[in-house]
Design a protein around this motif. Structure first.
Motif, mmCIF file in Angstrom:
data_model
loop_
_atom_site.group_PDB
_atom_site.id
_atom_site.type_symbol
_atom_site.label_atom_id
_atom_site.label_comp_id
_atom_site.label_asym_id
_atom_site.label_seq_id
_atom_site.Cartn_x
_atom_site.Cartn_y
_atom_site.Cartn_z
ATOM 1 N N TYR A 73 0.815 -1.210 0.000
ATOM 2 C CA TYR A 73 0.000 0.000 0.000
ATOM 3 C C TYR A 73 0.858 1.274 0.000
ATOM 4 O O TYR A 73 0.506 2.270 -0.627
ATOM 5 C CB TYR A 73 -0.938 0.002 1.221
ATOM 6 N N ASP A 74 1.991 1.207 0.725
ATOM 7 C CA ASP A 74 2.819 2.406 0.916
ATOM 8 C C ASP A 74 3.941 2.541 -0.111
ATOM 9 O O ASP A 74 4.863 3.316 0.112
ATOM 10 C CB ASP A 74 3.429 2.398 2.327
ATOM 11 N N HIS A 75 3.856 1.830 -1.231
ATOM 12 C CA HIS A 75 4.972 1.852 -2.188
ATOM 13 C C HIS A 75 5.294 3.256 -2.665
ATOM 14 O O HIS A 75 6.443 3.588 -2.924
ATOM 15 C CB HIS A 75 4.661 0.931 -3.375
ATOM 16 N N ARG A 83 14.832 6.574 4.103
ATOM 17 C CA ARG A 83 14.906 5.410 4.989
ATOM 18 C C ARG A 83 14.273 4.157 4.374
ATOM 19 O O ARG A 83 14.682 3.029 4.643
ATOM 20 C CB ARG A 83 14.197 5.765 6.312
ATOM 21 N N THR A 84 13.238 4.371 3.536
ATOM 22 C CA THR A 84 12.476 3.222 3.022
ATOM 23 C C THR A 84 12.646 3.005 1.518
ATOM 24 O O THR A 84 12.064 2.074 0.963
ATOM 25 C CB THR A 84 10.972 3.427 3.308
ATOM 26 N N SER A 85 13.458 3.859 0.876
ATOM 27 C CA SER A 85 13.537 3.804 -0.593
ATOM 28 C C SER A 85 14.173 2.520 -1.123
ATOM 29 O O SER A 85 14.017 2.192 -2.301
ATOM 30 C CB SER A 85 14.300 5.019 -1.123
ATOM 31 N N ARG A 86 14.924 1.818 -0.261
ATOM 32 C CA ARG A 86 15.564 0.577 -0.734
ATOM 33 C C ARG A 86 14.732 -0.664 -0.443
ATOM 34 O O ARG A 86 15.194 -1.788 -0.617
ATOM 35 C CB ARG A 86 16.952 0.438 -0.116
ATOM 36 N N ARG A 87 13.508 -0.482 0.030
ATOM 37 C CA ARG A 87 12.625 -1.638 0.261
ATOM 38 C C ARG A 87 12.325 -2.311 -1.087
ATOM 39 O O ARG A 87 12.362 -1.643 -2.132
ATOM 40 C CB ARG A 87 11.325 -1.171 0.944
ATOM 41 N N PRO A 88 12.008 -3.601 -1.074
ATOM 42 C CA PRO A 88 11.903 -4.346 -2.339
ATOM 43 C C PRO A 88 10.938 -3.759 -3.382
ATOM 44 O O PRO A 88 11.240 -3.820 -4.572
ATOM 45 C CB PRO A 88 11.418 -5.727 -1.891
ATOM 46 N N VAL A 89 9.810 -3.188 -2.950
ATOM 47 C CA VAL A 89 8.860 -2.673 -3.950
ATOM 48 C C VAL A 89 9.372 -1.374 -4.584
ATOM 49 O O VAL A 89 9.495 -1.299 -5.814
ATOM 50 C CB VAL A 89 7.429 -2.524 -3.373
ATOM 51 N N PRO A 90 9.725 -0.326 -3.781
ATOM 52 C CA PRO A 90 10.258 0.880 -4.429
ATOM 53 C C PRO A 90 11.574 0.635 -5.177
ATOM 54 O O PRO A 90 11.868 1.336 -6.153
ATOM 55 C CB PRO A 90 10.466 1.867 -3.275
ATOM 56 N N ALA A 91 12.345 -0.372 -4.748
ATOM 57 C CA ALA A 91 13.612 -0.673 -5.439
ATOM 58 C C ALA A 91 13.374 -1.407 -6.757
ATOM 59 O O ALA A 91 14.312 -1.632 -7.520
ATOM 60 C CB ALA A 91 14.515 -1.495 -4.534
ATOM 61 N N GLY A 92 12.140 -1.790 -7.020
ATOM 62 C CA GLY A 92 11.808 -2.453 -8.287
ATOM 63 C C GLY A 92 12.115 -3.940 -8.300
ATOM 64 O O GLY A 92 12.086 -4.584 -9.354
ATOM 65 N N LYS A 93 12.417 -4.511 -7.150
ATOM 66 C CA LYS A 93 12.739 -5.950 -7.088
ATOM 67 C C LYS A 93 11.463 -6.798 -7.074
ATOM 68 O O LYS A 93 11.401 -7.858 -7.674
ATOM 69 C CB LYS A 93 13.536 -6.257 -5.818
ATOM 70 N N VAL A 94 10.491 -6.340 -6.325
ATOM 71 C CA VAL A 94 9.236 -7.080 -6.193
ATOM 72 C C VAL A 94 8.106 -6.159 -6.649
ATOM 73 O O VAL A 94 8.106 -4.962 -6.324
ATOM 74 C CB VAL A 94 9.017 -7.502 -4.707
ATOM 75 N N THR A 95 7.156 -6.702 -7.408
ATOM 76 C CA THR A 95 6.065 -5.849 -7.893
ATOM 77 C C THR A 95 5.012 -5.651 -6.798
ATOM 78 O O THR A 95 4.945 -6.433 -5.842
ATOM 79 C CB THR A 95 5.371 -6.460 -9.123
#
Lengths: 313, 64
Positions: A73-75, A83-95
């Motif tokens: 929800y918070d992508h 702080r959160t930009s490297r999480r898997p969704v914003p990093a483009g790793k997981v859709t």
């Protein structure tokens, strides 16, 4: 090149197993595991070690599932905040879709397995916790009110209550007190973080108290919550889960927690800017120690009573 | 039916992911098995009576 390879995208962006694990917020899960385990072990009912292990595992998985749903929800705001930009969704790793699917499936598996391993009360509280964190906190409160952390903090406070329910099949004053300790601890913990991470929340438009009411008001709120938490945390020493070990720890930790909040209250932005928020960062780190040590003391107290046959009081 | 071809590069690339999923599923099977065992035995040894009378679960008769 085959059709299969064409559909995969670039190699660098491809998710590894670790990215799916990161989706479950493992650091938050470690706190869930610890507090849920304390809830199970301080309860006055014997739980088979394997059942306890499985129950704690699925409580943690439920917490992880709500973390995945939160990232789904918070992508958009996760991508803005450093702080959160490297999480898997914003990093483009997981859709986004993968995060949603994984979150929903793991939620269902965690609740069903907890019901099978323990009882419906524990499973019911876990289901409510996931709902509370995802719908009430993430979807509704987080972007709407500066009290987001206060009410949303309840989601993180449920694990010891679930652990207690695993053992006893119910809710009691002791489990409510363990809930209250985490519930009242959460605002000072996150507001201390937001004092020195203010820019992140401002950019993302998340109405943290520091953004909407300023840092001076936030410092006052930290002190108020720390002061309200102290007597409740000490009161737990006089219930069936308490004793002199926990009382000594609670007195020390809460005195330090309130004193630290008082020191933050006395500081202003100019002083904090001058030393790069040294005291705020120290208080944030201590808040983590506070929670681990408080629940650790409850565990040691329980081991003392159960293991050595010593009376609580 | 043709013999399987040499391992595709995709298999190497996704090895860690597939291994992780495989181990997770194996762990889940172990958990369900372990939980079933613990629930059935309820802390005591498992008994293997099948289609055989188990004297200890028969109702006790008065006078015995």
């Amino acid at each position: 090149m085959t059709d299969a390879t064409q559909n995969i995208g670039s190699y660098e962006d491809e998710a590894q197993f670790g990215d799916y694990v990161a989706l479950l917020k493992p650091r938050v899960m470690s706190l869930v595991v610890f507090t849920a385990a304390v809830g199970v072990f301080v309860a006055p009912v014997y739980v088979h070690p394997f059942v306890a292990f499985v129950a704690i595992l699925f409580i943690a998985l439920g917490g992880g599932a709500s973390g995945a749903l939160n990232m789904w929800y918070d992508h958009d705001i996760d991508a803005i905040m450093k702080r959160t930009s490297r999480r898997p969704v914003p990093a483009g790793k997981v859709t986004k879709g993968e995060a949603l699917t994984i979150g929903l499936w793991l939620s269902a598996i965690a609740v069903v397995m907890l019901a099978l391993a323990s009882n419906m009360v524990a499973a019911g509280i876990l289901a409510f916790t996931i709902f509370f964190y995802v719908v009430i906190y993430t979807m509704w409160l987080k972007r709407w009110t500066p009290q987001n952390i206060v009410i949303g903090g309840a989601a993180g406070a449920f694990p010891p209550m679930i652990g207690w329910a695993v053992a006893t099949g119910g809710v009691s004053v002791e489990s409510v007190l363990m809930f209250v300790i985490i519930f009242m601890w959460t605002p000072p913990h996150f507001w201390a973080l937001s004092l020195f991470m203010n820019e992140d929340y401002s950019k993302a438009g998340v109405p943290m108290l520091t953004v909407t009411h300023g840092k001076a008001v936030t410092r006052k709120h930290i002190l108020a919550y720390a002061a309200l938490l102290a007597p409740l945390a000490v009161y737990a020493a006089f219930t069936s889960i308490g004793g002199w070990i926990y009382l000594a720890a609670a007195l020390y930790l809460n005195t330090k927690f309130v004193y630290g909040a008082w020191q933050l209250y006395k500081r202003d932005d100019a002083t904090a800017d001058a030393d790069s928020y040294k005291a705020e960062k120290k208080y944030f780190r201590f808040s983590l120690t506070y929670l681990f040590a408080s629940f650790g003391a409850l565990l040691v107290q329980a081991l003392w009573v159960q293991g050595f046959g010593m009376g609580a009081w | 039916m043709a013999a399987p071809r040499a391992e595709h590069e995709l298999h190497q690339r996704r090895f860690s992911r597939n291994l992780g999923v495989g181990l997770t599923l194996a762990g889940f099977v172990f958990i369900v098995f372990g939980l079933t065992y613990v629930k059935i035995t309820n802390g005591s040894l498992a008994q293997g009576f099948d289609h055989v009378v188990r004297p200890e679960i028969l109702p006790t008769q008065e006078g015995n």
